[in-house]
Design a protein around this motif. Sequence first.
Motif, PDB file in Angstrom:
ATOM      1  N   SER A 238      47.286  39.434  57.093  1.00  0.00           N
ATOM      2  CA  SER A 238      47.101  37.961  57.656  1.00  0.00           C
ATOM      3  C   SER A 238      46.285  37.128  56.681  1.00  0.00           C
ATOM      4  O   SER A 238      45.812  37.919  55.493  1.00  0.00           O
ATOM      5  CB  SER A 238      46.456  38.058  58.918  1.00  0.00           C
ATOM      6  N   GLY A 239      46.514  35.903  56.773  1.00  0.00           N
ATOM      7  CA  GLY A 239      45.668  34.975  55.658  1.00  0.00           C
ATOM      8  C   GLY A 239      46.843  34.244  54.770  1.00  0.00           C
ATOM      9  O   GLY A 239      46.244  33.434  53.951  1.00  0.00           O
ATOM     10  N   GLY A 240      48.015  34.522  54.757  1.00  0.00           N
ATOM     11  CA  GLY A 240      48.932  34.051  53.668  1.00  0.00           C
ATOM     12  C   GLY A 240      49.143  32.486  54.053  1.00  0.00           C
ATOM     13  O   GLY A 240      48.736  32.099  55.075  1.00  0.00           O
ATOM     14  N   GLY A 241      49.527  31.955  53.201  1.00  0.00           N
ATOM     15  CA  GLY A 241      50.107  30.194  53.484  1.00  0.00           C
ATOM     16  C   GLY A 241      50.375  29.680  52.304  1.00  0.00           C
ATOM     17  O   GLY A 241      50.578  30.008  51.029  1.00  0.00           O
ATOM     18  N   LEU A 242      50.188  28.297  52.414  1.00  0.00           N
ATOM     19  CA  LEU A 242      50.624  27.426  51.476  1.00  0.00           C
ATOM     20  C   LEU A 242      49.199  26.893  51.038  1.00  0.00           C
ATOM     21  O   LEU A 242      48.465  26.289  51.736  1.00  0.00           O
ATOM     22  CB  LEU A 242      51.485  26.372  51.762  1.00  0.00           C
ATOM     23  N   VAL A 243      49.006  26.671  49.727  1.00  0.00           N
ATOM     24  CA  VAL A 243      47.764  26.336  48.826  1.00  0.00           C
ATOM     25  C   VAL A 243      48.151  25.532  47.637  1.00  0.00           C
ATOM     26  O   VAL A 243      49.216  25.915  46.857  1.00  0.00           O
ATOM     27  CB  VAL A 243      46.895  27.480  48.635  1.00  0.00           C
ATOM     28  N   GLN A 244      47.647  24.673  47.205  1.00  0.00           N
ATOM     29  CA  GLN A 244      47.651  23.892  45.939  1.00  0.00           C
ATOM     30  C   GLN A 244      47.115  24.996  44.864  1.00  0.00           C
ATOM     31  O   GLN A 244      46.138  25.584  45.064  1.00  0.00           O
ATOM     32  CB  GLN A 244      47.170  22.428  45.939  1.00  0.00           C
ATOM     33  N   ALA A 245      47.537  24.641  43.629  1.00  0.00           N
ATOM     34  CA  ALA A 245      47.234  25.400  42.488  1.00  0.00           C
ATOM     35  C   ALA A 245      45.727  24.820  42.328  1.00  0.00           C
ATOM     36  O   ALA A 245      45.256  23.836  42.517  1.00  0.00           O
ATOM     37  CB  ALA A 245      47.981  24.869  41.213  1.00  0.00           C
TER      38      ALA A 245
ATOM     39  N   SER B  10      46.846  40.316  35.089  1.00  0.00           N
ATOM     40  CA  SER B  10      46.999  38.873  35.432  1.00  0.00           C
ATOM     41  C   SER B  10      46.087  38.114  36.572  1.00  0.00           C
ATOM     42  O   SER B  10      46.246  36.970  36.752  1.00  0.00           O
ATOM     43  CB  SER B  10      48.573  38.819  36.030  1.00  0.00           C
ATOM     44  N   VAL B  11      45.531  39.295  37.161  1.00  0.00           N
ATOM     45  CA  VAL B  11      44.455  38.579  38.471  1.00  0.00           C
ATOM     46  C   VAL B  11      43.046  38.789  38.138  1.00  0.00           C
ATOM     47  O   VAL B  11      42.252  38.200  38.752  1.00  0.00           O
ATOM     48  CB  VAL B  11      44.736  39.098  39.657  1.00  0.00           C
ATOM     49  N   LYS B  12      42.876  39.439  36.944  1.00  0.00           N
ATOM     50  CA  LYS B  12      41.455  39.841  36.743  1.00  0.00           C
ATOM     51  C   LYS B  12      40.484  38.469  36.628  1.00  0.00           C
ATOM     52  O   LYS B  12      40.911  37.663  35.706  1.00  0.00           O
ATOM     53  CB  LYS B  12      41.328  40.816  35.420  1.00  0.00           C
ATOM     54  N   GLY B  13      39.346  38.558  37.319  1.00  0.00           N
ATOM     55  CA  GLY B  13      38.461  37.341  37.048  1.00  0.00           C
ATOM     56  C   GLY B  13      38.888  36.142  38.005  1.00  0.00           C
ATOM     57  O   GLY B  13      38.004  35.518  38.263  1.00  0.00           O
ATOM     58  N   ARG B  14      39.919  36.285  38.520  1.00  0.00           N
ATOM     59  CA  ARG B  14      40.258  35.277  39.760  1.00  0.00           C
ATOM     60  C   ARG B  14      40.339  36.048  41.443  1.00  0.00           C
ATOM     61  O   ARG B  14      40.110  35.430  42.103  1.00  0.00           O
ATOM     62  CB  ARG B  14      41.627  34.877  39.324  1.00  0.00           C
ATOM     63  N   PHE B  15      40.809  37.318  41.285  1.00  0.00           N
ATOM     64  CA  PHE B  15      40.794  37.904  42.588  1.00  0.00           C
ATOM     65  C   PHE B  15      39.816  38.800  42.739  1.00  0.00           C
ATOM     66  O   PHE B  15      39.528  39.558  41.677  1.00  0.00           O
ATOM     67  CB  PHE B  15      42.293  38.515  42.682  1.00  0.00           C
ATOM     68  N   THR B  16      39.428  39.278  43.944  1.00  0.00           N
ATOM     69  CA  THR B  16      38.365  40.271  44.096  1.00  0.00           C
ATOM     70  C   THR B  16      38.817  41.127  45.449  1.00  0.00           C
ATOM     71  O   THR B  16      39.198  40.449  46.566  1.00  0.00           O
ATOM     72  CB  THR B  16      37.027  39.664  44.711  1.00  0.00           C
TER      73      THR B  16
ATOM     74  N   SER C  17      41.227  30.171  42.286  1.00  0.00           N
ATOM     75  CA  SER C  17      41.909  29.702  40.927  1.00  0.00           C
ATOM     76  C   SER C  17      43.493  29.850  41.001  1.00  0.00           C
ATOM     77  O   SER C  17      43.909  30.531  40.001  1.00  0.00           O
ATOM     78  CB  SER C  17      41.305  30.099  39.662  1.00  0.00           C
ATOM     79  N   LEU C  18      44.052  29.804  42.104  1.00  0.00           N
ATOM     80  CA  LEU C  18      45.564  30.342  42.308  1.00  0.00           C
ATOM     81  C   LEU C  18      46.293  29.337  41.512  1.00  0.00           C
ATOM     82  O   LEU C  18      46.144  28.354  41.254  1.00  0.00           O
ATOM     83  CB  LEU C  18      45.962  30.219  43.896  1.00  0.00           C
ATOM     84  N   LYS C  19      47.511  30.177  41.006  1.00  0.00           N
ATOM     85  CA  LYS C  19      48.385  29.603  40.035  1.00  0.00           C
ATOM     86  C   LYS C  19      49.765  29.679  40.714  1.00  0.00           C
ATOM     87  O   LYS C  19      50.208  30.522  41.450  1.00  0.00           O
ATOM     88  CB  LYS C  19      48.580  30.319  38.616  1.00  0.00           C
ATOM     89  N   PRO C  20      50.895  28.685  40.461  1.00  0.00           N
ATOM     90  CA  PRO C  20      52.138  29.033  41.107  1.00  0.00           C
ATOM     91  C   PRO C  20      52.671  30.346  40.687  1.00  0.00           C
ATOM     92  O   PRO C  20      53.495  30.733  41.659  1.00  0.00           O
ATOM     93  CB  PRO C  20      52.817  27.599  40.332  1.00  0.00           C
TER      94      PRO C  20
END
Length: 124
Positions: A7-14, A63-69, A85-88
Amino acid sequence: QVKLVESGGGLVQAGGSLRLSCAASGRSFSSYSMGWFRQAPGKEREFVAAISWSGGNTYYADSVKGRFTISRDNAKNTVYLQMNSLKPEDTAVYYCAAGLAGWRGPSSVGIVYWGQGTLVTVSS
């Protein structure tokens, strides 16, 4: 048998953030390494992150190191993926996975259970 429900997915801006959750049912959750994979449209499923049974060791794709935990709460049978810090290019269906003890990615060899996936869309 372990059932995984994301759960928790959705639409978010960059530049925004989302937190995915994966609730596990069944016994022995704490004995599994857990992880997240993702699959973007037209691409193969790829490894994102993994966490050991105790939570003491974590592993990430470059590709996600430092942004995802990635984290887990064994008392709640839940694993999380905090995405900042999500990216397209992070747009994908994200899958929770349970792996044999010692699994740490990036290969899916050793994964024994998969969730059904949750869609994350990052707009530019």
